[in-house]
Design a protein around this motif. Structure first.
Motif, mmCIF file in Angstrom:
data_model
loop_
_atom_site.group_PDB
_atom_site.id
_atom_site.type_symbol
_atom_site.label_atom_id
_atom_site.label_comp_id
_atom_site.label_asym_id
_atom_site.label_seq_id
_atom_site.Cartn_x
_atom_site.Cartn_y
_atom_site.Cartn_z
ATOM 1 N N ILE A 198 49.383 43.215 33.672
ATOM 2 C CA ILE A 198 50.600 42.768 34.704
ATOM 3 C C ILE A 198 49.989 41.174 34.418
ATOM 4 O O ILE A 198 48.593 40.581 34.249
ATOM 5 C CB ILE A 198 49.916 43.361 35.578
ATOM 6 N N LEU A 199 51.212 39.770 35.243
ATOM 7 C CA LEU A 199 50.393 39.056 34.966
ATOM 8 C C LEU A 199 50.248 38.819 36.849
ATOM 9 O O LEU A 199 50.976 39.651 37.340
ATOM 10 C CB LEU A 199 51.790 37.750 35.352
ATOM 11 N N THR A 200 49.088 38.185 37.567
ATOM 12 C CA THR A 200 48.914 37.633 38.541
ATOM 13 C C THR A 200 48.691 36.595 39.441
ATOM 14 O O THR A 200 48.096 36.315 38.751
ATOM 15 C CB THR A 200 47.950 39.962 39.202
ATOM 16 N N VAL A 238 47.601 44.857 42.002
ATOM 17 C CA VAL A 238 47.090 45.004 40.821
ATOM 18 C C VAL A 238 46.762 46.863 40.743
ATOM 19 O O VAL A 238 46.520 47.323 39.853
ATOM 20 C CB VAL A 238 45.857 44.198 40.518
ATOM 21 N N TYR A 239 45.682 46.834 41.976
ATOM 22 C CA TYR A 239 45.383 48.090 42.090
ATOM 23 C C TYR A 239 46.212 48.804 41.230
ATOM 24 O O TYR A 239 46.021 50.264 41.253
ATOM 25 C CB TYR A 239 44.438 48.697 43.239
ATOM 26 N N SER A 240 47.893 49.341 42.195
ATOM 27 C CA SER A 240 48.658 50.276 42.034
ATOM 28 C C SER A 240 49.550 50.455 40.806
ATOM 29 O O SER A 240 50.231 51.301 40.178
ATOM 30 C CB SER A 240 49.839 50.114 42.693
ATOM 31 N N ALA A 241 49.170 48.916 40.400
ATOM 32 C CA ALA A 241 49.925 48.636 38.421
ATOM 33 C C ALA A 241 48.896 49.114 37.933
ATOM 34 O O ALA A 241 48.851 49.989 36.672
ATOM 35 C CB ALA A 241 49.605 46.865 38.671
ATOM 36 N N LEU A 242 47.745 49.184 38.579
ATOM 37 C CA LEU A 242 46.678 49.783 37.205
ATOM 38 C C LEU A 242 46.869 51.299 37.471
ATOM 39 O O LEU A 242 46.319 52.084 36.525
ATOM 40 C CB LEU A 242 44.425 49.320 37.551
ATOM 41 N N LYS A 243 46.956 51.820 38.841
ATOM 42 C CA LYS A 243 46.675 53.422 38.846
ATOM 43 C C LYS A 243 48.104 54.115 38.568
ATOM 44 O O LYS A 243 47.866 55.097 37.832
ATOM 45 C CB LYS A 243 47.048 53.524 40.061
ATOM 46 N N TYR A 244 49.034 53.135 38.148
ATOM 47 C CA TYR A 244 50.120 53.929 37.415
ATOM 48 C C TYR A 244 50.504 53.596 35.983
ATOM 49 O O TYR A 244 51.448 53.995 35.069
ATOM 50 C CB TYR A 244 51.530 53.212 38.078
ATOM 51 N N GLY A 245 49.544 53.181 35.379
ATOM 52 C CA GLY A 245 48.955 52.996 33.979
ATOM 53 C C GLY A 245 48.997 51.669 33.371
ATOM 54 O O GLY A 245 48.849 51.519 31.825
ATOM 55 N N ALA A 246 48.879 50.508 33.900
ATOM 56 C CA ALA A 246 48.855 49.112 32.883
ATOM 57 C C ALA A 246 48.187 48.915 32.725
ATOM 58 O O ALA A 246 46.760 49.368 33.335
ATOM 59 C CB ALA A 246 49.146 47.815 34.109
ATOM 60 N N ASN A 274 39.911 41.008 34.211
ATOM 61 C CA ASN A 274 39.528 39.784 34.916
ATOM 62 C C ASN A 274 38.433 40.509 35.600
ATOM 63 O O ASN A 274 38.738 40.814 37.083
ATOM 64 C CB ASN A 274 40.182 38.985 35.615
ATOM 65 N N PRO A 275 37.398 39.988 35.385
ATOM 66 C CA PRO A 275 36.240 40.492 36.156
ATOM 67 C C PRO A 275 35.834 39.896 38.085
ATOM 68 O O PRO A 275 35.910 40.354 38.548
ATOM 69 C CB PRO A 275 34.736 38.785 35.550
ATOM 70 N N ASP A 276 36.532 38.742 38.175
ATOM 71 C CA ASP A 276 36.677 37.554 39.689
ATOM 72 C C ASP A 276 37.591 39.004 40.210
ATOM 73 O O ASP A 276 37.282 39.091 41.321
ATOM 74 C CB ASP A 276 37.951 36.870 39.449
ATOM 75 N N VAL A 277 38.818 39.180 39.822
ATOM 76 C CA VAL A 277 39.815 40.137 39.957
ATOM 77 C C VAL A 277 39.494 41.450 40.015
ATOM 78 O O VAL A 277 39.826 41.623 41.482
ATOM 79 C CB VAL A 277 41.432 39.625 39.970
ATOM 80 N N THR A 278 38.419 41.607 39.760
ATOM 81 C CA THR A 278 38.313 43.777 39.228
ATOM 82 C C THR A 278 37.424 43.699 40.708
ATOM 83 O O THR A 278 37.255 44.804 41.118
ATOM 84 C CB THR A 278 37.327 43.501 37.726
ATOM 85 N N SER A 279 36.700 42.866 40.829
ATOM 86 C CA SER A 279 35.797 42.559 41.754
ATOM 87 C C SER A 279 36.697 42.982 43.283
ATOM 88 O O SER A 279 36.246 44.141 44.336
ATOM 89 C CB SER A 279 34.432 41.653 41.749
#
Length: 173
Positions: free
Chosen positions: A39-41, A49-57, A85-90
């Motif tokens: 995902i590019l964000t 981002v949360y939703s995209a990761l939930k769906y398998g990104a 990315n650590p900043d966005v992950t947090s």
């Protein structure tokens, strides 16, 4: 297009005019589960981002990164890794993300599985984890698989976010 032209990886923009990147990711993964998606964000897109990761990104990159960062990310994801990315992950972990398991899941993990999950949350590769813990890469892979099963998580990306959310990645040991 994917019916006619199989691909290994997709760089998916989150904000698109007809179908946003979250729904597109969900649709692609439902029909083509082996296709990896990055995902590019921007920092503004935490919920997406949360939703995209939930769906398998397989992870995400910030727009405006260097060509080298993009090339490195593609290589990592194509080889089975994830990009977090650590900043966005947090930010995502502090926001909407909720793993299917909660803090009780930590008690289900062995010491080794917990140590591996902790390091996955810090973004380390299996090779780096093996080096830090003096284990073989095979042991790391097996323990990672067992931890995912115990926590009812789908993949390394969800484990990393879970570890950040519960604070495991910040613990020492």
């Amino acid at each position: 297009l994917l019916d006619r032209t199989p691909v290994d990886i997709i760089l998916m923009d989150i904000r698109m005019p007809e179908l946003d990147g979250v729904l597109a990711t969900k649709a692609v993964k439902a029909k083509y589960p082996a296709v990896r998606i990055i995902i590019l964000t921007t920092f503004d897109d935490d919920d997406y981002v949360y939703s995209a990761l939930k769906y398998g990104a397989s992870g995400y990159l910030l727009k405006g990164g260097s060509v080298q960062e993009l090339a490195d990310a593609i290589r990592i994801v194509v080889s089975g890794g994830n990009i977090l990315n650590p900043d966005v992950t947090s930010k995502v972990a502090q926001g909407a993300y909720r793993a299917e398991s909660d803090l009780q899941g930590v008690k289900e993990l062995t010491h080794t599985e917990r140590s591996i999950a902790q390091r996955v949350g810090r973004g380390l590769s299996n090779k780096e984890i093996a080096g830090e813990l003096s284990l073989s890469e095979g042991t790391v892979r097996n323990s990672l698989s067992t931890a995912l099963s115990k926590l009812n998580l789908r993949d390394r990306t969800q484990l990393a976010l879970w570890a950040v959310q519960i604070g495991l990645s910040q613990m020492r040991g």
